[in-house]
Write an enzyme that holds these catalytic residues in place. Structure first.
Site, PDB file in Angstrom:
ATOM      1  N   ARG A  54      99.023 -33.969  13.716  1.00  0.00           N
ATOM      2  CA  ARG A  54      99.058 -32.843  14.738  1.00  0.00           C
ATOM      3  C   ARG A  54      98.091 -31.583  15.476  1.00  0.00           C
ATOM      4  NH1 ARG A  54     102.568 -29.568  16.597  1.00  0.00           N
ATOM      5  NH2 ARG A  54     104.588 -31.146  16.249  1.00  0.00           N
ATOM      6  N   TYR A 107      88.639 -39.256  40.697  1.00  0.00           N
ATOM      7  CA  TYR A 107      89.669 -40.536  40.474  1.00  0.00           C
ATOM      8  C   TYR A 107      90.884 -40.196  41.234  1.00  0.00           C
ATOM      9  CZ  TYR A 107      92.194 -42.545  36.429  1.00  0.00           C
ATOM     10  OH  TYR A 107      93.424 -43.207  36.174  1.00  0.00           O
ATOM     11  N   ASP A 180      83.683 -32.479  35.008  1.00  0.00           N
ATOM     12  CA  ASP A 180      84.612 -33.999  34.886  1.00  0.00           C
ATOM     13  C   ASP A 180      83.363 -34.991  34.857  1.00  0.00           C
ATOM     14  OD1 ASP A 180      85.303 -36.603  34.225  1.00  0.00           O
ATOM     15  OD2 ASP A 180      86.780 -36.468  35.075  1.00  0.00           O
ATOM     16  N   LYS A 205      85.566 -44.052  28.808  1.00  0.00           N
ATOM     17  CA  LYS A 205      84.556 -44.619  29.143  1.00  0.00           C
ATOM     18  C   LYS A 205      82.920 -44.651  28.441  1.00  0.00           C
ATOM     19  CE  LYS A 205      87.092 -45.140  32.298  1.00  0.00           C
ATOM     20  NZ  LYS A 205      88.477 -43.847  32.399  1.00  0.00           N
TER      21      LYS A 205
END
Ligand code: PLP
Length: 419
Positions: A54, A107, A180, A205
């Protein structure tokens, strides 16, 4: 052999940054370190700094170094999804009582996050049109606004924000500018070089590029001078581990592999999109085309300044209203009806019922006759023929229902809508 981010071009960095041959075997591709823990040579005797995956994992480190090199940033962070990265940025940098400026066209999941997640934790926001610098200035609450959140081009209306101008406005008010960069990608647009402080991506994406992984990225600028925020990188590093929304080793490896071909894929996405746009402009079934490469697009000049090319996303308003738009989405052969974007295959979708269903009834609601196209890298003639056939097959809108007719199924609520 080693990559020198200060010297190497984009495609070279994409293939080599963070990706030295494996020290154990010489493997030229970083292995998938599918492991949770690492043998210590005595307590605290870590080999290469790895103790628990992690906190850090070598495959994820390779991706994070590559992401930072591609954005020209100080440090990269890889997450389990774009939204997990966005959440970590907000939690790292904002406290209850703080305020953010959020795009009026973004978005849907980003708006849902600010409106339904951050808000209940006491983080307020104001929606502003980011193509209007004065509107952003007016929306900022000096001393209280900590972040101006930018998407450019926006999803799904392809609006353009002037990153350099917004960075000046945000910094003058003591706020950070977060961009973004999912639609443009680091190949087409370099927000940090234009003054942004943090870049986020849904690497699901274009970065991944093959519709086979859900993942996200955050990259911080080499130095952040906004007072009280200079330690943004350390805060994000702490929260990435403390919250734990990390990219797993295989997902990190898939994104790293995708990045190697980002430059060539983006060139082809852009070339194909330009041809598709040429076909759509003036098409009798199309009311309007949204594409920043069109000279009459309101953000064209800014986009031409801050983007290498105009990207692979195109949106259209279909003549005949929602019914016609839905029909077109269902009538294609090659364009796959589906959410997401940025993969090698072309996708078509109806934002109002799909990706942006969660913003129905909010200021971010999208036109009902909007269709969004993610232009892939297939042979463009096939794409043009298929789209033309679907647009031509669209029928006349149905007559309005008689007053006694049963009502259509209601739209999903803001809580049940997915996407
Ligand atoms: N930002 C943009 C522009 C997006 O289009 C998306 C998803 O569609 C996200 C962020 C969220 O990314 P993810 O789905 O990987 O969480």
């Amino acid at each position: 052999m080693s990559s020198d981010p200060a010297r190497d071009g984009f495609a070279t960095r994409a293939i080599h940054a963070g990706q030295e041959p494996d020290p154990a075997t010489g493997a030229v591709v970083p292995p998938i370190y599918q492991v949770s823990t690492y043998k210590q040579d005595g307590i605290g005797g870590l080999r290469g700094g790895y103790e628990y995956s992690r906190s850090a994992n070598p495959t994820r480190t390779a991706l994070e170094e590559c992401l930072a090199a591609l954005e020209g940033g100080g440090r990269g962070f890889a997450f389990a999804s774009g939204l997990a990265g966005q959440d970590t940025v907000v939690r790292s940098l904002m406290r209850p009582g703080d305020h953010a400026v959020v795009p009026s066209d973004a978005y849907g999941g980003t708006y849902r996050y600010f409106n339904q997640v951050a808000k209940v934790q006491g983080i307020d926001h104001t929606i502003a049109s980011l193509s209007d610098v004065d509107a952003v200035r007016a929306a900022i609450r000096p001393g209280v606004t900590k972040l101006v959140w930018v998407e450019t081009p926006t999803n799904p209306l392809l609006g353009i924000a002037d990153i350099r101008a917004l960075a000046e406005v945000a910094h003058a008010a003591g706020a950070l500018l977060v961009v973004d960069n999912t639609f443009a990608t680091s190949y087409l647009q370099q927000p940090l070089a234009l003054g942004a402080d943090i870049v986020t991506h849904s690497t699901t994406k274009y970065a991944g590029g093959h519709s086979d992984v859900v993942s996200g990225a955050v990259v911080t600028a080499r130095s952040i001078s906004v007072m009280g925020m200079e330690d943004a990188e350390e805060r994000i590093m702490f929260h990435q581990n403390a919250i734990g929304g990390i990219a797993g080793p295989f997902d990190a490896w898939l994104v790293l592999r995708g990045l190697k071909t980002l430059a060539v894929r983006m060139e082809q996405h852009c070339t194909n999109a330009e041809t598709v746009v040429e076909q759509l402009v003036g098409h009798p079934a199309v009311e309007k085309v949204f594409y920043p490469g069109l000279p009459d697009h309101p953000g064209h000049d800014v986009a031409a300044r801050q983007m290498r090319r105009f990207g692979g996303m195109v949106s259209i308003l279909v003549r005949g209203g929602e019914h016609a738009a839905v029909e077109v989405c269902g009538a294609t052969r090659l364009w796959t009806l589906g959410e997401s974007l940025g993969g090698v295959e072309s996708l078509i979708e109806h934002p109002a019922r799909m990706t942006h269903a969660s913003v129905a009834g909010t200021p971010l609601e999208v036109p009902r006759n909007l269709v969004r196209l993610s232009v892939g890298i297939e042979d463009v003639n096939d794409l043009v023929d298929d789209l033309d056939a679907a647009l031509s097959a669209r029928s006349a809108p149905p007559a309005p229902p008689a007053p006694s007719a049963p009502s259509a199924p209601s739209a999903p609520s803001a809580l049940t809508a997915r996407g």
